[in-house]
Design a protein around this motif. Structure first.
Motif, PDB file in Angstrom:
ATOM      1  N   UNK A   1      -2.000  46.636  26.380  1.00 47.28           N
ATOM      2  CA  UNK A   1      -3.439  46.836  26.443  1.00 47.28           C
ATOM      3  C   UNK A   1      -4.166  45.935  25.448  1.00 47.28           C
ATOM      4  N   UNK A   2      -3.534  45.777  24.259  1.00 50.11           N
ATOM      5  CA  UNK A   2      -4.119  44.884  23.257  1.00 50.11           C
ATOM      6  C   UNK A   2      -4.123  43.457  23.779  1.00 50.11           C
ATOM      7  N   UNK A   3      -3.033  43.052  24.431  1.00 50.92           N
ATOM      8  CA  UNK A   3      -2.948  41.710  24.990  1.00 50.92           C
ATOM      9  C   UNK A   3      -3.999  41.524  26.076  1.00 50.92           C
ATOM     10  N   UNK A   4      -4.208  42.574  26.893  1.00 51.49           N
ATOM     11  CA  UNK A   4      -5.225  42.488  27.941  1.00 51.49           C
ATOM     12  C   UNK A   4      -6.598  42.275  27.343  1.00 51.49           C
ATOM     13  N   UNK A   5      -6.907  42.989  26.261  1.00 41.54           N
ATOM     14  CA  UNK A   5      -8.208  42.833  25.621  1.00 41.54           C
ATOM     15  C   UNK A   5      -8.386  41.430  25.056  1.00 41.54           C
ATOM     16  N   UNK A   6      -7.296  40.873  24.531  1.00 36.87           N
ATOM     17  CA  UNK A   6      -7.365  39.515  23.990  1.00 36.87           C
ATOM     18  C   UNK A   6      -7.624  38.506  25.100  1.00 36.87           C
ATOM     19  N   UNK A   7      -6.978  38.711  26.232  1.00 36.60           N
ATOM     20  CA  UNK A   7      -7.184  37.815  27.382  1.00 36.60           C
ATOM     21  C   UNK A   7      -8.633  37.904  27.857  1.00 36.60           C
ATOM     22  N   UNK A   8      -9.126  39.146  27.986  1.00 33.82           N
ATOM     23  CA  UNK A   8     -10.504  39.363  28.439  1.00 33.82           C
ATOM     24  C   UNK A   8     -11.500  38.738  27.471  1.00 33.82           C
ATOM     25  N   UNK A   9     -11.221  38.836  26.166  1.00 31.75           N
ATOM     26  CA  UNK A   9     -12.123  38.287  25.146  1.00 31.75           C
ATOM     27  C   UNK A   9     -12.268  36.775  25.273  1.00 31.75           C
ATOM     28  N   UNK A  10     -11.235  36.114  25.807  1.00 30.13           N
ATOM     29  CA  UNK A  10     -11.271  34.659  25.956  1.00 30.13           C
ATOM     30  C   UNK A  10     -12.011  34.211  27.212  1.00 30.13           C
ATOM     31  N   UNK A  11     -12.346  35.160  28.087  1.00 33.05           N
ATOM     32  CA  UNK A  11     -13.041  34.821  29.325  1.00 33.05           C
ATOM     33  C   UNK A  11     -14.551  34.825  29.123  1.00 33.05           C
ATOM     34  N   UNK A  12     -15.246  33.946  29.811  1.00 35.15           N
ATOM     35  CA  UNK A  12     -16.705  34.010  29.831  1.00 35.15           C
ATOM     36  C   UNK A  12     -17.107  35.168  30.755  1.00 35.15           C
ATOM     37  N   UNK A  13     -18.376  35.552  30.691  1.00 38.83           N
ATOM     38  CA  UNK A  13     -18.849  36.625  31.573  1.00 38.83           C
ATOM     39  C   UNK A  13     -18.648  36.252  33.038  1.00 38.83           C
ATOM     40  N   UNK A  14     -18.919  35.003  33.374  1.00 39.40           N
ATOM     41  CA  UNK A  14     -18.768  34.548  34.759  1.00 39.40           C
ATOM     42  C   UNK A  14     -17.306  34.608  35.206  1.00 39.40           C
ATOM     43  N   UNK A  15     -16.397  34.212  34.313  1.00 38.59           N
ATOM     44  CA  UNK A  15     -14.970  34.270  34.632  1.00 38.59           C
ATOM     45  C   UNK A  15     -14.505  35.713  34.790  1.00 38.59           C
ATOM     46  N   UNK A  16     -15.085  36.602  33.997  1.00 37.94           N
ATOM     47  CA  UNK A  16     -14.742  38.019  34.075  1.00 37.94           C
ATOM     48  C   UNK A  16     -15.160  38.597  35.429  1.00 37.94           C
ATOM     49  N   UNK A  17     -16.365  38.266  35.866  1.00 35.29           N
ATOM     50  CA  UNK A  17     -16.856  38.726  37.174  1.00 35.29           C
ATOM     51  C   UNK A  17     -15.987  38.158  38.292  1.00 35.29           C
ATOM     52  N   UNK A  18     -15.623  36.872  38.180  1.00 37.92           N
ATOM     53  CA  UNK A  18     -14.761  36.247  39.180  1.00 37.92           C
ATOM     54  C   UNK A  18     -13.419  36.964  39.262  1.00 37.92           C
ATOM     55  N   UNK A  19     -12.880  37.346  38.114  1.00 37.00           N
ATOM     56  CA  UNK A  19     -11.617  38.073  38.090  1.00 37.00           C
ATOM     57  C   UNK A  19     -11.737  39.434  38.763  1.00 37.00           C
TER      58      UNK A  19
END
Length: 201
Positions: free
Chosen positions: A1-19
């Motif tokens: 879960x910590x790794x997931x949060x780190x991955x998400x933190x590296x994404x832009x908002x647009x990349x997050x929505x795309x995901x």
């Protein structure tokens, strides 16, 4: 879960929505593949989409409003850190226009309800479908209140589908929950930006 949060933190908002969209495409594909083996005929699958507009709005809408108001009450009663998802939901919704938010919530509701309710619940039952739905929201596993809330909503939507046999009612309820909460998060972010007198991305 910590790794997931780190991955998400590296994404832009647009990349997050795309995901989010890519995840929903995967769910739709899974729904079609599993549905092929669950239903004898696609006609039987299609019967789940029969609906009663009055029931959809009153029952589905009513359930959604109860969930949203419960969330808002919990926000007032519980410590903020208990309900903190790491800001992921805010980041998904904060920069979307209302039409974009509407579309995203509609896609999420359709894909998730199709997979978890129409297919998995039909094949394996309410409990298994609801548990799998909750576990998919892995980022909540170390947040007991959030995870319990997701479990409760999952069982509620599953029970709604069990009672009515109409997938459109659960899709509408799921959509309305996400859409209303998305608007709330978006508006809060906009107000905070206005108060600070700046622009953040």
């Amino acid at each position: 879960m910590k790794k997931q949060r780190e991955i998400v933190a590296d994404l832009t908002d647009q990349e997050l929505v795309l995901n989010v969209y890519l995840t929903q495409v995967i769910m739709l594909v899974l729904a079609l593949i599993i549905g092929y083996f669950v239903f004898d005929r696609w006609f039987d699958f299609g019967l789940l989409f029969k609906t009663n507009l009055k029931w959809m709005i009153l029952v589905g809408g009513g359930v959604a409003l109860v969930v949203v108001f419960t969330d808002l009450i919990l926000e007032r009663l519980l410590p903020k850190e208990w309900l903190d998802d790491g800001g992921i939901n805010e980041r998904v919704f904060r920069n979307l226009s209302i039409p974009q938010l509407f579309l995203l919530c509609a896609v999420v509701a359709f894909a998730e309800e199709l997979l978890f309710r129409a297919v998995i619940q039909t094949a394996f039952g309410l409990v298994i479908a609801s548990v799998i739905f909750a576990l998919v929201h892995i980022r909540y596993l170390d947040k007991p209140i959030l995870f319990f809330n997701v479990c409760l909503v999952s069982f509620l939507l599953g029970t709604l589908f069990y009672w009515t046999g109409m997938i459109m009612i659960t899709i509408f309820a799921h959509f309305l929950i996400d859409f209303l909460l998305g608007i709330i998060l978006r508006n809060r972010y906009k107000k905070n930006i206005e108060k600070e007198g700046g622009v953040r991305t």
